[in-house]
Design a protein around this motif. Structure first.
Motif, PDB file in Angstrom:
ATOM      1  N   LEU A   1      34.016  34.167  27.153  1.00 54.61           N
ATOM      2  CA  LEU A   1      34.930  35.160  27.720  1.00 54.61           C
ATOM      3  C   LEU A   1      34.232  36.432  28.174  1.00 54.61           C
ATOM      4  CD1 LEU A   1      37.934  34.838  25.214  1.00 54.61           C
ATOM      5  CD2 LEU A   1      37.662  33.748  27.445  1.00 54.61           C
ATOM      6  N   ASN A   2      32.921  36.507  27.992  1.00 56.68           N
ATOM      7  CA  ASN A   2      32.164  37.712  28.354  1.00 56.68           C
ATOM      8  C   ASN A   2      31.782  37.665  29.837  1.00 56.68           C
ATOM      9  OD1 ASN A   2      30.355  39.813  28.685  1.00 56.68           O
ATOM     10  ND2 ASN A   2      29.248  39.410  26.795  1.00 56.68           N
ATOM     11  N   PRO A   3      32.191  38.651  30.647  1.00 51.21           N
ATOM     12  CA  PRO A   3      31.868  38.619  32.085  1.00 51.21           C
ATOM     13  C   PRO A   3      30.374  38.737  32.382  1.00 51.21           C
ATOM     14  CG  PRO A   3      32.879  40.717  31.491  1.00 51.21           C
ATOM     15  CD  PRO A   3      33.012  39.828  30.300  1.00 51.21           C
ATOM     16  N   GLN A   4      29.564  39.211  31.411  1.00 48.08           N
ATOM     17  CA  GLN A   4      28.126  39.326  31.642  1.00 48.08           C
ATOM     18  C   GLN A   4      27.359  38.050  31.283  1.00 48.08           C
ATOM     19  OE1 GLN A   4      29.706  42.412  30.443  1.00 48.08           O
ATOM     20  NE2 GLN A   4      29.602  42.789  32.635  1.00 48.08           N
ATOM     21  N   THR A   5      28.037  37.060  30.742  1.00 48.98           N
ATOM     22  CA  THR A   5      27.385  35.797  30.403  1.00 48.98           C
ATOM     23  C   THR A   5      26.986  35.055  31.677  1.00 48.98           C
ATOM     24  OG1 THR A   5      28.731  35.592  28.393  1.00 48.98           O
ATOM     25  CG2 THR A   5      27.705  33.584  29.214  1.00 48.98           C
ATOM     26  N   PRO A   6      25.797  34.435  31.719  1.00 48.06           N
ATOM     27  CA  PRO A   6      25.434  33.631  32.901  1.00 48.06           C
ATOM     28  C   PRO A   6      26.468  32.539  33.157  1.00 48.06           C
ATOM     29  CG  PRO A   6      23.543  33.924  31.456  1.00 48.06           C
ATOM     30  CD  PRO A   6      24.717  34.461  30.713  1.00 48.06           C
ATOM     31  N   ASP A   7      26.623  32.168  34.429  1.00 48.88           N
ATOM     32  CA  ASP A   7      27.605  31.151  34.802  1.00 48.88           C
ATOM     33  C   ASP A   7      27.472  29.877  33.981  1.00 48.88           C
ATOM     34  OD1 ASP A   7      28.453  32.917  36.683  1.00 48.88           O
ATOM     35  OD2 ASP A   7      27.629  31.865  38.405  1.00 48.88           O
ATOM     36  N   THR A   8      26.239  29.508  33.641  1.00 49.44           N
ATOM     37  CA  THR A   8      25.994  28.270  32.907  1.00 49.44           C
ATOM     38  C   THR A   8      26.767  28.232  31.599  1.00 49.44           C
ATOM     39  OG1 THR A   8      23.778  28.185  33.845  1.00 49.44           O
ATOM     40  CG2 THR A   8      24.182  26.814  31.913  1.00 49.44           C
TER      41      THR A   8
ATOM     42  N   GLN B   1      29.429  30.352  30.834  1.00 47.80           N
ATOM     43  CA  GLN B   1      30.730  30.995  30.990  1.00 47.80           C
ATOM     44  C   GLN B   1      31.815  29.951  31.181  1.00 47.80           C
ATOM     45  OE1 GLN B   1      31.640  33.754  34.285  1.00 47.80           O
ATOM     46  NE2 GLN B   1      30.333  35.208  33.206  1.00 47.80           N
ATOM     47  N   ALA B   2      33.047  30.300  30.838  1.00 45.38           N
ATOM     48  CA  ALA B   2      34.166  29.410  31.136  1.00 45.38           C
ATOM     49  C   ALA B   2      34.326  29.291  32.648  1.00 45.38           C
ATOM     50  CB  ALA B   2      35.443  29.960  30.510  1.00 45.38           C
ATOM     51  N   ARG B   3      34.585  28.091  33.116  1.00 42.74           N
ATOM     52  CA  ARG B   3      34.750  27.885  34.556  1.00 42.74           C
ATOM     53  C   ARG B   3      36.115  28.405  35.020  1.00 42.74           C
ATOM     54  NH1 ARG B   3      32.374  21.798  35.677  1.00 42.74           N
ATOM     55  NH2 ARG B   3      30.358  22.112  34.647  1.00 42.74           N
ATOM     56  N   VAL B   4      36.231  28.580  36.315  1.00 39.54           N
ATOM     57  CA  VAL B   4      37.485  29.072  36.883  1.00 39.54           C
ATOM     58  C   VAL B   4      38.588  28.036  36.723  1.00 39.54           C
ATOM     59  CG1 VAL B   4      38.625  29.861  38.999  1.00 39.54           C
ATOM     60  CG2 VAL B   4      36.282  30.585  38.494  1.00 39.54           C
ATOM     61  N   LEU B   5      38.250  26.747  36.858  1.00 36.28           N
ATOM     62  CA  LEU B   5      39.242  25.682  36.738  1.00 36.28           C
ATOM     63  C   LEU B   5      38.698  24.568  35.849  1.00 36.28           C
ATOM     64  CD1 LEU B   5      39.338  26.760  39.939  1.00 36.28           C
ATOM     65  CD2 LEU B   5      41.128  25.069  40.078  1.00 36.28           C
ATOM     66  N   ASP B   6      39.596  23.930  35.079  1.00 44.21           N
ATOM     67  CA  ASP B   6      39.236  22.712  34.380  1.00 44.21           C
ATOM     68  C   ASP B   6      39.853  21.533  35.126  1.00 44.21           C
ATOM     69  OD1 ASP B   6      41.904  22.993  33.783  1.00 44.21           O
ATOM     70  OD2 ASP B   6      41.690  22.631  31.628  1.00 44.21           O
TER      71      ASP B   6
ATOM     72  N   SER C   1      35.319  25.619  26.138  1.00 50.55           N
ATOM     73  CA  SER C   1      35.223  26.160  27.488  1.00 50.55           C
ATOM     74  C   SER C   1      36.505  25.913  28.274  1.00 50.55           C
ATOM     75  CB  SER C   1      34.023  25.537  28.209  1.00 50.55           C
ATOM     76  OG  SER C   1      33.935  26.003  29.540  1.00 50.55           O
ATOM     77  N   THR C   2      37.085  24.703  28.152  1.00 51.05           N
ATOM     78  CA  THR C   2      38.324  24.428  28.877  1.00 51.05           C
ATOM     79  C   THR C   2      39.476  25.279  28.348  1.00 51.05           C
ATOM     80  OG1 THR C   2      38.825  22.543  27.426  1.00 51.05           O
ATOM     81  CG2 THR C   2      37.639  22.078  29.473  1.00 51.05           C
ATOM     82  N   LEU C   3      39.486  25.529  27.040  1.00 47.70           N
ATOM     83  CA  LEU C   3      40.511  26.414  26.478  1.00 47.70           C
ATOM     84  C   LEU C   3      40.318  27.847  26.969  1.00 47.70           C
ATOM     85  CD1 LEU C   3      40.717  25.039  22.829  1.00 47.70           C
ATOM     86  CD2 LEU C   3      42.663  25.259  24.400  1.00 47.70           C
ATOM     87  N   ALA C   4      39.058  28.279  27.031  1.00 42.83           N
ATOM     88  CA  ALA C   4      38.770  29.635  27.515  1.00 42.83           C
ATOM     89  C   ALA C   4      39.185  29.792  28.973  1.00 42.83           C
ATOM     90  CB  ALA C   4      37.282  29.941  27.354  1.00 42.83           C
ATOM     91  N   THR C   5      39.058  28.713  29.757  1.00 44.78           N
ATOM     92  CA  THR C   5      39.504  28.740  31.156  1.00 44.78           C
ATOM     93  C   THR C   5      40.986  29.089  31.231  1.00 44.78           C
ATOM     94  OG1 THR C   5      37.823  27.202  31.960  1.00 44.78           O
ATOM     95  CG2 THR C   5      39.881  27.294  33.195  1.00 44.78           C
ATOM     96  N   HIS C   6      41.794  28.517  30.350  1.00 38.44           N
ATOM     97  CA  HIS C   6      43.233  28.788  30.360  1.00 38.44           C
ATOM     98  C   HIS C   6      43.539  30.186  29.824  1.00 38.44           C
ATOM     99  CE1 HIS C   6      44.851  24.850  31.607  1.00 38.44           C
ATOM    100  NE2 HIS C   6      43.703  24.403  31.123  1.00 38.44           N
TER     101      HIS C   6
ATOM    102  N   ILE D   1      18.994  32.231  32.953  1.00 39.63           N
ATOM    103  CA  ILE D   1      19.050  31.653  31.607  1.00 39.63           C
ATOM    104  C   ILE D   1      17.922  32.184  30.742  1.00 39.63           C
ATOM    105  CG2 ILE D   1      18.810  29.498  30.313  1.00 39.63           C
ATOM    106  CD1 ILE D   1      20.298  28.102  32.580  1.00 39.63           C
ATOM    107  N   ALA D   2      16.704  32.242  31.289  1.00 35.86           N
ATOM    108  CA  ALA D   2      15.567  32.757  30.516  1.00 35.86           C
ATOM    109  C   ALA D   2      15.789  34.217  30.129  1.00 35.86           C
ATOM    110  CB  ALA D   2      14.277  32.600  31.319  1.00 35.86           C
ATOM    111  N   THR D   3      16.306  35.004  31.056  1.00 35.97           N
ATOM    112  CA  THR D   3      16.572  36.422  30.775  1.00 35.97           C
ATOM    113  C   THR D   3      17.657  36.563  29.719  1.00 35.97           C
ATOM    114  OG1 THR D   3      15.938  37.033  33.030  1.00 35.97           O
ATOM    115  CG2 THR D   3      17.259  38.619  31.795  1.00 35.97           C
ATOM    116  N   TYR D   4      18.698  35.764  29.830  1.00 38.88           N
ATOM    117  CA  TYR D   4      19.804  35.814  28.859  1.00 38.88           C
ATOM    118  C   TYR D   4      19.323  35.438  27.459  1.00 38.88           C
ATOM    119  CZ  TYR D   4      24.214  34.566  26.555  1.00 38.88           C
ATOM    120  OH  TYR D   4      25.260  34.467  25.674  1.00 38.88           O
TER     121      TYR D   4
END
Length: 586
Positions: A27-34, A36-41, A152-157, A396-399
């Motif tokens: 749920l953190n907006p600064q998390t890398p996309d890899t 992060q919760a996706r926009v859609l499940d 992740s799918t729950l976080a998407t919702h 990912i390496a930076t994160y």
């Protein structure tokens, strides 16, 4: 990476702590996309497909978007294969949707009906996913990757309903000491709640007499201190922030306080824009911060602005970069670059997501120009996706480097520079992390990192799974190709959201969530182009874009065909280091 406060002598439950850290990360907006919760499940993708099929009934041009959504559904279908194996009827219904797209006829009518059948069989998706998460959590963490996917799918919702703040408020150190099941129920239970009643207070700019006349006989009611604005600290601060403006209240029903704030701001903005039309000015507008009262009379100050959703911090060396760019590229900052920068600035200052998404798309289309012969959306995706995908390893390496540093700061035990030679007490170097996760099995650096982070279950998991992928160049090539595909799908979705606004006057339900990706794509692309123009005085924007595509192709081909034999650190990391010219898989 989130850590619970040490408020008790009792240590946290390892599985519960793992879930809590993952939930914060998702749920953190600064998390890398890899991560992060996706926009859609999968269910939301099928629903999106059904909506586009409905549009294609009226306008055949919308059918051009169906294959991209179907490809994404196939990808999600594969990820959900272990779960769908338990429900053959549901799996068959989803496969029928995909088969409709793959067929020669591709009938929008049949596609929509088959989508509706699949959605009906899915039923209450939030309850379905929560039940599965509870099953996995009860397994003592033996299926961590499946559990992370289900979370992740729950976080998407949760994000789709604007419930992230309500959900995270339930996570604290004490409930990390209990068993996983109650924690999962507490963190995700908000997704099953229906709409609730809220009262939203808004601050309006403009002539008080004009505003009073405007809201007469509307759903808005004028309020003031002691007469609608309460005396709690949140209300006081909100009132002080807006001073002597004109205040109104708006009752509404919504699934979260953020959704209530967005709904109220949309309603008043429409009314104010009508006034601006006849007044021939932009004098009438609403403040971006909405004061929301829930059914229990608790007050919340909710900021409703696109800027809040972008998720990027100012760069540490923004002053130097700005000076150098203008000094070395200033005479070429015209045409496409100038227009793209202006659209980016307009998006940053936008009051509404519709304005922001249109300007962000215009920036992408402007910077792309006319490279390639494909249609607009595909052309933009072809140019932008390689740039974003090539950054994946660096992000990912930076994160992970930041996470390891946070761990060392948290427990005060520091790090051993024997295994991370480029790092120090104040800084963990991404190239140290990259060397560890690209090394062979049981290499000293990755073994040290896994042992050092043993008390941090999510970090251990992230380090190990990244090593599994990164130490094998061919597997890394596959992940880069998959990342590129996903970026292309997301760019297509941003383009659809823009077209829905421009050509039909409708707003996609995902507009707010798409802002983060769109802004990142614009920022990264323009930054890369400016970087190339600084280094290469004779290059044009097109030269830079082609160069970036070639860099991605070179990286992917070397990883896939030659086991990364020629790849050096600068091929994977954006910042120059003392290891930049060193081979990664020597």
């Amino acid at each position: 990476m989130w850590q619970p406060a040490n408020s008790s002598a009792q240590p946290p439950n390892t599985v519960t702590l793992f879930i809590a850290q993952a939930w914060h990360e998702l749920l953190n907006p600064q998390t890398p996309d890899t991560f992060q919760a996706r926009v859609l499940d999968l269910p939301m993708l099928i629903d999106e497909l059904s909506g586009v099929a409905e549009l294609a009934r009226e306008d055949e041009r919308w059918s051009n978007y169906l294959p991209a959504i179907a490809a994404e559904i196939k990808d999600n279908r594969q990820q959900e294969a272990p779960y769908l194996a338990r429900d053959s009827r549901l799996a068959s219904a989803i496969d029928a949707v995909i088969a409709t797209i793959d067929s020669d006829t591709r009938s929008p009518n049949v596609l929509r009906e088959r989508s509706q059948i699949a959605l009906t069989l899915l039923g209450d998706v939030q309850a379905r996913w929560q039940k599965h998460a509870l099953e996995l959590a009860a397994g003592d963490g033996h299926q961590k990757q499946l559990l992370l996917h289900r979370l992740s799918t729950l976080a998407t919702h949760v994000l789709d309903r604007g419930l992230e703040e309500e959900s995270l408020a339930k996570i604290h150190g004490d409930n990390c000491r209990g068993t996983p099941a109650p924690f999962v129920e507490s963190a995700t239970g908000c997704t099953s709640a229906g709409p609730r009643n809220y009262t939203c207070l808004l601050a309006l700019y403009g002539s008080r007499s004009d505003l009073a006349a405007l809201i007469a006989n509307s759903k808005f009611t004028q309020v003031g201190k002691g007469a609608g604005i309460r005396h709690d600290e949140t209300s006081k601060h909100w009132h002080q922030e807006y001073g002597d403006l004109f205040f109104v209240s708006f009752p509404c029903s919504a699934v979260s306080r953020r959704m209530a704030a967005e709904q109220s701001l949309q309603a008043i903005s429409t009314l104010l824009n009508v006034q601006n039309l006849y007044h021939n000015s932009a004098d009438f507008r609403a403040g971006a911060r909405v004061l929301v009262y829930d059914q229990n009379y608790s007050a919340f100050s909710v900021e409703v602005s696109p800027e809040k959703h972008f998720g990027l911090f100012p760069r540490s060396e923004y002053r130097r970069l700005s000076r150098e760019t203008y000094a070395r590229v200033g005479h070429r900052l015209d045409g496409r670059i100038s227009n793209a920068l202006e659209c980016h600035a307009l998006a940053l200052s936008a009051d509404h997501p519709k304005t922001a998404i249109i300007n962000l798309w215009t920036a992408l289309e402007t910077i792309t120009g006319f490279l390639g012969a494909k249609a607009t959306g595909a052309r933009v995706a072809d140019c932008i996706a390689p740039i974003i995908a090539r950054r994946r390893v660096d992000k990912i390496a930076t994160y992970l480097a930041l996470s390891v540093h946070s761990m060392a700061q948290w427990d005060g035990r520091g790090i051993d520079s024997t295994f991370l030679p480029a790092s120090s007490e104040k800084f963990v170097a991404p190239d140290d992390i990259l060397r560890a996760v690209t090394g062979k099995a049981n290499n000293p650096a990755v073994e040290y990192l896994l042992q050092r982070s043993a008390e941090y279950p999510l970090l251990v998991n992230r380090l190990f799974t990244v090593w599994q992928q990164f130490h094998d160049p061919k597997a890394l090539a596959g992940s880069l190709a998959q990342s590129r595909k996903r970026v292309e799908w997301q760019i297509s979705r941003i383009y659809r959201a823009r077209n829905l606004l421009v050509h039909r006057g409708d707003q996609s339900r995902y507009t707010w969530r798409l802002l983060r990706n769109a802004h990142y794509y614009v920022s990264s692309t323009i930054s890369r182009v400016l970087h190339d123009l600084r280094d290469q005085p004779r290059w044009t924007v097109d030269t830079s874009l082609v160069h970036q595509q070639q860099r991605y192709d070179y990286l992917h081909d070397q990883l896939f065909s030659k086991q990364g034999a020629t790849i050096v650190f600068s091929d994977l990391l954006l910042q120059k280091t003392r290891n930049s010219d060193t081979k990664v898989w020597a």
